[in-house]
Design a protein around this motif. Structure first.
Motif, PDB file in Angstrom:
ATOM      1  N   TYR A  83       0.852  -1.187   0.000  1.00  0.00           N
ATOM      2  CA  TYR A  83       0.000   0.000   0.000  1.00  0.00           C
ATOM      3  C   TYR A  83       0.889   1.239   0.000  1.00  0.00           C
ATOM      4  CZ  TYR A  83      -3.138  -3.634   1.571  1.00  0.00           C
ATOM      5  OH  TYR A  83      -3.838  -4.791   1.678  1.00  0.00           O
ATOM      6  N   PRO A  84       1.211   1.775  -1.164  1.00  0.00           N
ATOM      7  CA  PRO A  84       2.159   2.894  -1.219  1.00  0.00           C
ATOM      8  C   PRO A  84       1.658   4.171  -0.550  1.00  0.00           C
ATOM      9  CG  PRO A  84       1.292   2.392  -3.403  1.00  0.00           C
ATOM     10  CD  PRO A  84       0.778   1.348  -2.483  1.00  0.00           C
ATOM     11  N   HIS A  85       0.361   4.270  -0.292  1.00  0.00           N
ATOM     12  CA  HIS A  85      -0.136   5.466   0.403  1.00  0.00           C
ATOM     13  C   HIS A  85       0.448   5.573   1.801  1.00  0.00           C
ATOM     14  CE1 HIS A  85      -3.979   6.090  -2.179  1.00  0.00           C
ATOM     15  NE2 HIS A  85      -2.878   6.397  -2.809  1.00  0.00           N
ATOM     16  N   CYS A  86       0.856   4.451   2.371  1.00  0.00           N
ATOM     17  CA  CYS A  86       1.400   4.498   3.727  1.00  0.00           C
ATOM     18  C   CYS A  86       2.667   5.346   3.774  1.00  0.00           C
ATOM     19  CB  CYS A  86       1.660   3.094   4.256  1.00  0.00           C
ATOM     20  SG  CYS A  86       2.967   2.199   3.409  1.00  0.00           S
ATOM     21  N   LEU A  87       3.458   5.323   2.714  1.00  0.00           N
ATOM     22  CA  LEU A  87       4.682   6.130   2.699  1.00  0.00           C
ATOM     23  C   LEU A  87       4.347   7.621   2.613  1.00  0.00           C
ATOM     24  CD1 LEU A  87       6.879   3.948   0.364  1.00  0.00           C
ATOM     25  CD2 LEU A  87       6.960   4.116   2.850  1.00  0.00           C
ATOM     26  N   TYR A  88       3.298   7.937   1.886  1.00  0.00           N
ATOM     27  CA  TYR A  88       2.876   9.331   1.804  1.00  0.00           C
ATOM     28  C   TYR A  88       2.379   9.814   3.166  1.00  0.00           C
ATOM     29  CZ  TYR A  88       0.448  13.520   0.278  1.00  0.00           C
ATOM     30  OH  TYR A  88       0.024  14.813   0.140  1.00  0.00           O
ATOM     31  N   PHE A  89       1.572   8.988   3.829  1.00  0.00           N
ATOM     32  CA  PHE A  89       1.077   9.370   5.154  1.00  0.00           C
ATOM     33  C   PHE A  89       2.213   9.409   6.172  1.00  0.00           C
ATOM     34  CE2 PHE A  89      -3.227   8.079   3.624  1.00  0.00           C
ATOM     35  CZ  PHE A  89      -3.838   9.292   3.850  1.00  0.00           C
ATOM     36  N   LEU A 110     -12.062  13.588   5.155  1.00  0.00           N
ATOM     37  CA  LEU A 110     -11.517  14.242   3.967  1.00  0.00           C
ATOM     38  C   LEU A 110     -10.370  13.419   3.379  1.00  0.00           C
ATOM     39  CD1 LEU A 110     -11.331  16.709   2.059  1.00  0.00           C
ATOM     40  CD2 LEU A 110      -9.702  17.669   3.688  1.00  0.00           C
ATOM     41  N   ALA A 111      -9.462  12.965   4.234  1.00  0.00           N
ATOM     42  CA  ALA A 111      -8.340  12.153   3.755  1.00  0.00           C
ATOM     43  C   ALA A 111      -8.845  10.844   3.154  1.00  0.00           C
ATOM     44  CB  ALA A 111      -7.363  11.869   4.892  1.00  0.00           C
ATOM     45  N   TYR A 117     -11.048   8.722  -4.091  1.00  0.00           N
ATOM     46  CA  TYR A 117     -11.093   9.301  -5.434  1.00  0.00           C
ATOM     47  C   TYR A 117      -9.803   9.017  -6.202  1.00  0.00           C
ATOM     48  CZ  TYR A 117     -15.305  11.725  -3.983  1.00  0.00           C
ATOM     49  OH  TYR A 117     -16.558  12.020  -3.540  1.00  0.00           O
ATOM     50  N   TYR A 118      -8.696   8.990  -5.496  1.00  0.00           N
ATOM     51  CA  TYR A 118      -7.436   8.654  -6.150  1.00  0.00           C
ATOM     52  C   TYR A 118      -7.495   7.230  -6.691  1.00  0.00           C
ATOM     53  CZ  TYR A 118      -2.521   7.734  -6.891  1.00  0.00           C
ATOM     54  OH  TYR A 118      -1.330   7.386  -7.453  1.00  0.00           O
ATOM     55  N   TRP A 119      -7.960   6.294  -5.863  1.00  0.00           N
ATOM     56  CA  TRP A 119      -8.053   4.904  -6.308  1.00  0.00           C
ATOM     57  C   TRP A 119      -9.061   4.760  -7.438  1.00  0.00           C
ATOM     58  CZ3 TRP A 119      -8.383   2.842  -0.687  1.00  0.00           C
ATOM     59  CH2 TRP A 119      -7.099   2.665  -0.185  1.00  0.00           C
ATOM     60  N   LYS A 120     -10.157   5.497  -7.343  1.00  0.00           N
ATOM     61  CA  LYS A 120     -11.209   5.385  -8.348  1.00  0.00           C
ATOM     62  C   LYS A 120     -10.735   5.869  -9.713  1.00  0.00           C
ATOM     63  CE  LYS A 120     -15.767   7.228  -9.364  1.00  0.00           C
ATOM     64  NZ  LYS A 120     -16.720   8.254  -9.000  1.00  0.00           N
ATOM     65  N   ASN A 121      -9.991   6.949  -9.759  1.00  0.00           N
ATOM     66  CA  ASN A 121      -9.624   7.582 -11.021  1.00  0.00           C
ATOM     67  C   ASN A 121      -8.173   7.377 -11.423  1.00  0.00           C
ATOM     68  OD1 ASN A 121     -12.236   8.731 -11.268  1.00  0.00           O
ATOM     69  ND2 ASN A 121     -11.645  10.234  -9.733  1.00  0.00           N
ATOM     70  N   TYR A 122      -7.395   6.663 -10.630  1.00  0.00           N
ATOM     71  CA  TYR A 122      -5.964   6.551 -10.895  1.00  0.00           C
ATOM     72  C   TYR A 122      -5.682   5.941 -12.259  1.00  0.00           C
ATOM     73  CZ  TYR A 122      -1.188   4.870 -10.633  1.00  0.00           C
ATOM     74  OH  TYR A 122       0.122   4.606 -10.909  1.00  0.00           O
ATOM     75  N   ARG A 123      -6.337   4.824 -12.568  1.00  0.00           N
ATOM     76  CA  ARG A 123      -6.040   4.126 -13.818  1.00  0.00           C
ATOM     77  C   ARG A 123      -6.391   4.998 -15.022  1.00  0.00           C
ATOM     78  NH1 ARG A 123      -8.694   0.890 -17.467  1.00  0.00           N
ATOM     79  NH2 ARG A 123      -7.396  -0.664 -18.473  1.00  0.00           N
TER      80      ARG A 123
END
Length: 196
Positions: A83-89, A110-111, A117-123
């Motif tokens: 889960y690369p979001h963990c590095l951002y957090f 909010l987060a 939305y990031y996961w939904k639209n990333y591809r």
């Protein structure tokens, strides 16, 4: 050269290794897995909110642990993260303002929404930037159209006066003995109102 007495003094100044050094029986595998699990939990804004609500972010030792965990951003460790979001957090948690803001439920939501939305639209967003767009096909120039002096045919007067039939009028045009209402045996299959 130094005398044996001087060497003895130097040897006594060098600390000897502790007799009871802890050796990890599995070579650090357990610690690696625990840190990996913890850092991946940081990808969840609800978990970060939980940590903030329970005042973990006020503990200096915990803040130091979060700074220590930044080694997971190095390439030899990043390959284990799912889960690369963990590095951002983790990077955001180095900021005290973010740590205090995550204690508020609205910021957690909010987060969480932004992550969704990031996961939904990333591809789709990624494909827009990496896939080449096809070149538009060149349109051959059309020859100039000479103005026509003839007018289109005018509608006849009888067609303009006759109203268009409504769908109900089409039903009345069918005869009662029409074969569309009869079955293969010749029996009329239309529903009729039953007399009271």
């Amino acid at each position: 050269m130094a005398s044996p007495e001087e060497m003895g003094d130097d040897a006594s100044e060098i600390p000897s290794p502790p007799k009871n050094t802890y050796k990890d029986p599995d070579g650090g595998r357990q610690r690696f897995l625990l840190e990996l699990e913890f850092i991946q939990c940081l990808a969840n804004p609800t978990y970060i909110h939980y940590l903030a609500q329970n005042r973990y972010f006020e503990d200096e030792a915990f803040i130091g642990y979060l700074k220590y965990l930044q080694y997971w951003q190095r390439p030899e460790y990043i390959k284990f993260i799912m889960y690369p979001h963990c590095l951002y957090f983790l990077e955001l948690l180095q900021n005290p303002n973010f740590r205090t803001a995550m204690a508020h439920p609205a910021n957690k939501e909010l987060a969480h929404r932004q992550q969704f939305y990031y996961w939904k639209n990333y591809r789709n967003n990624r494909l827009k930037h990496i896939l080449p767009r096809p070149l538009p096909e060149p349109v051959p120039p059309q020859p100039p159209v000479a103005p026509s002096t003839s007018l289109p045919p005018a509608p006849s007067a009888t067609a303009a006066l006759s109203p268009a039939l409504s769908p109900m009028q089409y039903n009345n045009m069918l005869s009662k003995n029409d074969t569309r209402n009869m079955g293969a045996t010749g029996i009329d299959r239309r529903k009729r109102k039953k007399g009271i």
